[in-house]
Design an enzyme around this catalytic site. Structure first.
Site, PDB file in Angstrom:
ATOM      1  N   PRO A   2     -17.313 -11.523 -69.544  1.00  0.00           N
ATOM      2  CA  PRO A   2     -16.123 -11.288 -68.722  1.00  0.00           C
ATOM      3  C   PRO A   2     -15.559 -12.620 -68.224  1.00  0.00           C
ATOM      4  CG  PRO A   2     -18.016 -10.008 -67.924  1.00  0.00           C
ATOM      5  CD  PRO A   2     -18.526 -10.990 -68.936  1.00  0.00           C
ATOM      6  N   GLU A   3     -14.299 -12.848 -68.502  1.00  0.00           N
ATOM      7  CA  GLU A   3     -13.645 -14.049 -67.987  1.00  0.00           C
ATOM      8  C   GLU A   3     -12.796 -13.645 -66.777  1.00  0.00           C
ATOM      9  OE1 GLU A   3     -12.314 -17.141 -70.361  1.00  0.00           O
ATOM     10  OE2 GLU A   3     -13.400 -16.558 -72.161  1.00  0.00           O
TER      11      GLU A   3
END
Ligand SMILES: [Zn+2]
Length: 271
Positions: A2-3
């Site tokens: 997850p960014e």
């Protein structure tokens, strides 16, 4: 992994289900996350009311009247709002059970995520106090970045992914922003002109905002056990497109390894 856009999408997705709700209990099935979940945490937050759901870099900040939960999704974590009676799956390590009959459930197969707690101001917590500027805030200024890049031989890609310069610009978004700004990823940061740095800052804001907007279209998935956050894939210009024609000029996209990460670029559009 997850960014920042996925974390912001998560924040927006869970916020309406959490704010104003009382915490009935915290169920921890696996204490050994990246850092051990504090043993006394369930007792400390029982009965507390959630006041806000914020974000700093990739940390989600659930502020309650007992203190702030600092939640990080790590490499593989996800948070979803579910019916509290739904049986947990194998990697569902934590449930924050709410007085609404729902729970915020944390799933993390690789256990690089973390759940910590502070009673002080969250921004002074040791994990957060050293963080650089947020890329979507007004404090992220091209001139500041340009000044800090003077004399630097590190590549511009590594420079914008350095969390001491700006937080939350991961590999995908760094590659995409450099494409949009027309800058070769291997160029030394110190050689990027002031005007091109301005274009790069604008491109970073643009790719992150667009990705958040795309995630925003799938927010209702967060109440569906089968749902997953939205993804930016169809809008990518270079990332994971090695050998495919550039969407702008048709030149095959090239890939090389830079600091153990894949970098993708168009040799014609990026100079
Ligand atoms: Zn091109």
């Amino acid at each position: 992994m997850p960014e920042l856009p996925e974390v912001e999408t998560t924040r927006r997705g869970i916020e309406p289900w959490l704010v104003g709700r009382q915490i009935e209990r915290l169920i921890v099935r696996e204490w050994r996350l990246r850092w051990r979940v504090p043993r006394n945490l369930p007792a400390r937050i029982r009965g507390a009311t959630i006041r806000s759901v914020g974000r700093r870099a990739k940390y989600l900040l659930l502020t309650t009247d007992a203190g702030t939960l600092i939640w990080h999704l790590g490499m593989s974590g996800s948070l979803r709002v579910l019916d509290a009676n739904l049986p947990p799956l194998f990697h569902d390590h934590v449930d924050l059970v709410l007085d609404s009959g729902r729970c915020l459930r944390f799933n993390d197969p690789r256990r690089f995520g973390s759940l910590l707690f502070t009673t002080g101001p969250a921004e002074r917590h040791h994990l957060l106090s050293q963080l650089a500027v947020e890329p979507l805030s007004d404090e992220f200024k091209a001139d500041d970045l340009w000044r800090r890049a003077r004399g630097r031989k590190a590549s511009i890609k590594a420079f914008i992914m350095d969390s001491r310069m700006v937080v939350g610009v991961g590999n995908i978004y760094a590659s995409e922003a450099l494409f949009r700004a027309g800058i070769r990823p291997g160029l030394a940061a110190g050689r990027v002109s002031r005007s091109r740095m301005a274009a790069l800052v604008a491109a970073i804001r643009e790719v992150l905002s667009e990705a958040i907007d795309v995630g925003g279209t799938t927010l209702r998935d967060y109440v569906d056990p089968a749902g997953m956050p939205g993804y930016f894939g169809r809008r990518l210009f270079v990332y994971e497109r090695r050998g495919k024609p550039c969407r702008r000029c048709g030149t095959p996209i090239r890939q090389f390894t830079q600091g153990q990460r894949s970098t993708y670029w168009c040799p014609n559009c990026q100079r």
